[in-house]
Scaffold this active site. Structure first.
Site, mmCIF file in Angstrom:
data_model
loop_
_atom_site.group_PDB
_atom_site.id
_atom_site.type_symbol
_atom_site.label_atom_id
_atom_site.label_comp_id
_atom_site.label_asym_id
_atom_site.label_seq_id
_atom_site.Cartn_x
_atom_site.Cartn_y
_atom_site.Cartn_z
ATOM 1 N N TYR A 69 10.333 4.799 -22.704
ATOM 2 C CA TYR A 69 9.594 4.332 -21.511
ATOM 3 C C TYR A 69 10.459 4.501 -20.255
ATOM 4 O O TYR A 69 9.951 4.769 -19.165
ATOM 5 C CB TYR A 69 9.109 2.888 -21.693
ATOM 6 C CG TYR A 69 7.946 2.545 -20.793
ATOM 7 C CD1 TYR A 69 6.752 3.253 -20.869
ATOM 8 C CD2 TYR A 69 8.046 1.508 -19.867
ATOM 9 C CE1 TYR A 69 5.684 2.943 -20.033
ATOM 10 C CE2 TYR A 69 6.974 1.188 -19.033
ATOM 11 C CZ TYR A 69 5.806 1.913 -19.118
ATOM 12 O OH TYR A 69 4.757 1.607 -18.285
ATOM 13 N N LYS A 109 7.793 -0.403 -13.492
ATOM 14 C CA LYS A 109 6.926 -1.560 -13.788
ATOM 15 C C LYS A 109 7.623 -2.876 -13.416
ATOM 16 O O LYS A 109 6.954 -3.838 -13.010
ATOM 17 C CB LYS A 109 6.509 -1.567 -15.260
ATOM 18 C CG LYS A 109 5.555 -0.432 -15.662
ATOM 19 C CD LYS A 109 4.234 -0.443 -14.887
ATOM 20 C CE LYS A 109 3.185 0.436 -15.566
ATOM 21 N NZ LYS A 109 1.947 0.578 -14.733
HETATM 22 C C1 IMJ Z 1 4.794 5.798 -22.121
HETATM 23 C C2 IMJ Z 1 6.030 6.404 -22.329
HETATM 24 C C3 IMJ Z 1 6.879 6.020 -23.364
HETATM 25 C C4 IMJ Z 1 6.507 5.012 -24.214
HETATM 26 C C5 IMJ Z 1 5.277 4.398 -24.023
HETATM 27 C C6 IMJ Z 1 4.404 4.798 -22.977
HETATM 28 N N1 IMJ Z 1 4.645 3.378 -24.679
HETATM 29 C C7 IMJ Z 1 3.443 3.108 -24.101
HETATM 30 C C8 IMJ Z 1 3.244 3.993 -23.031
HETATM 31 C C9 IMJ Z 1 5.216 2.697 -25.859
HETATM 32 C C10 IMJ Z 1 2.508 2.044 -24.533
HETATM 33 C C11 IMJ Z 1 2.037 4.073 -22.112
HETATM 34 N N2 IMJ Z 1 2.254 3.330 -20.856
HETATM 35 C C12 IMJ Z 1 2.332 1.891 -20.981
HETATM 36 C C13 IMJ Z 1 2.391 3.918 -19.601
HETATM 37 O O1 IMJ Z 1 2.594 3.201 -18.655
HETATM 38 C C14 IMJ Z 1 2.315 5.376 -19.410
HETATM 39 C C15 IMJ Z 1 2.641 5.942 -18.213
HETATM 40 C C16 IMJ Z 1 2.805 7.373 -17.971
HETATM 41 C C17 IMJ Z 1 2.369 8.368 -18.832
HETATM 42 C C18 IMJ Z 1 2.583 9.709 -18.509
HETATM 43 C C19 IMJ Z 1 2.180 10.833 -19.426
HETATM 44 C C20 IMJ Z 1 2.069 12.171 -18.744
HETATM 45 C C21 IMJ Z 1 3.060 12.388 -17.630
HETATM 46 N N3 IMJ Z 1 3.527 11.301 -16.944
HETATM 47 C C22 IMJ Z 1 3.252 10.004 -17.299
HETATM 48 N N4 IMJ Z 1 3.644 9.020 -16.478
HETATM 49 C C23 IMJ Z 1 3.425 7.738 -16.792
HETATM 50 O O2 IMJ Z 1 3.392 13.529 -17.312
#
Ligand code: IMJ
Length: 251
Positions: free
Chosen positions: A151, A158
């Protein structure tokens, strides 16, 4: 009809799996009128918007001018508004794998800009359009307060977003305007599916969560409805966990 006569803007509907879409449907069901601020495919958003009689307007939150123009449109269509939903995040994909300390200056800037600063600017531009006693909700994730593998910089973004929620709640509190965040458990959205390790974490989750299951976007929608309605008139500056009882567990 909890949201009868209430109007507002939802940021972050990309497709039918979006958390913002589940929130929009719950708000519409309770009588809200909605403008969807979108980035990307107009045709696809229009199709969804028609299902809930929403209007749509393009908005790239990395551009101040886009946010200004969006609220000019909001003013023309609605006059004043009663709620804002912020369900937007982005970090460059390479920053969401491997070691956090490998995050580039540019990836850090982009993640914080799109995922955290956007709420500040949206609220500032919305200020003169918000009715007293209106409400704002944003989406966060446990990675803000725990080191969740991969993450990475999104966790830092966040953390900034959650802190921002408290300062916004303080700034606007004298007008009765509330601001809260929902910290959701993992949900299979488009933004999550492509992430390395997401699916294994999603499958592990029910073993550790008190409710022994994952959460749904619909459950997040119902909580957003609560936080945007008079039902939660005494709650502001909070992070509410909608996570099937995962965060509170000790093992
Ligand atoms: C995202 C990344 C790593 C682990 C993750 C996540 N877990 C969860 C998420 C365990 C639940 C999803 N999440 C909570 C997010 O906030 C995702 C944000 C996000 C996703 C992407 C994918 C494509 C990209 N950029 C991104 N930026 C933020 O290019």
């Amino acid at each position: 009809m909890l949201m009868e006569g209430k109007k507002g803007v939802v940021f972050g509907v990309a497709n039918k799996w979006s958390i913002a879409w589940a929130i929009s449907k719950a708000l519409h069901r309770e009588g809200a009128q909605i403008i969807l601020a979108y980035l990307g495919d107009e045709e696809k958003i229009k199709e969804l918007a028609d299902e809930i009689n929403a209007k749509i307007y393009p908005c790239d939150v990395s551009k101040d001018e886009d946010i200004t123009k969006l609220f000019e449109f909001v003013g023309k269509e609605f006059g004043k508004i009663d709620f804002i939903v912020h369900s937007i995040a982005f970090a460059p994909k390479e920053a969401l794998q491997g070691r956090y300390i490998d995050t580039s200056r540019e990836a850090f800037r982009i993640a914080l800009d799109i995922s955290a600063y956007s709420l500040v600017k949206i609220v500032k531009e919305a200020e003169n359009y918000l009715n007293d006693n209106s409400a704002i909700v944003t989406m966060t994730y446990l990675g803000s307060v725990r080191a969740v593998p991969n993450y990475n910089v999104m966790g830092v973004a966040k953390a900034a977003l959650e802190s921002s929620v408290r300062y916004i709640a303080y700034d606007l509190g004298q007008r009765g305007i509330r601001c809260n965040a929902i910290s959701a458990g993992p949900i299979k959205t488009l933004a999550a599916r492509g992430i390395s390790g997401f699916m294994s974490m999603y499958e592990e989750y029910p073993k550790r969560a008190a409710l022994r299951r994952n959460v749904t976007a619909e459950e997040v929608g119902e909580t957003a409805l609560f936080l945007l309605s008079h039902m939660s008139s005494g709650i502001t500056g909070e992070v509410i966990y909608v996570d099937a009882g995962y965060e509170m567990m000790g093992m």
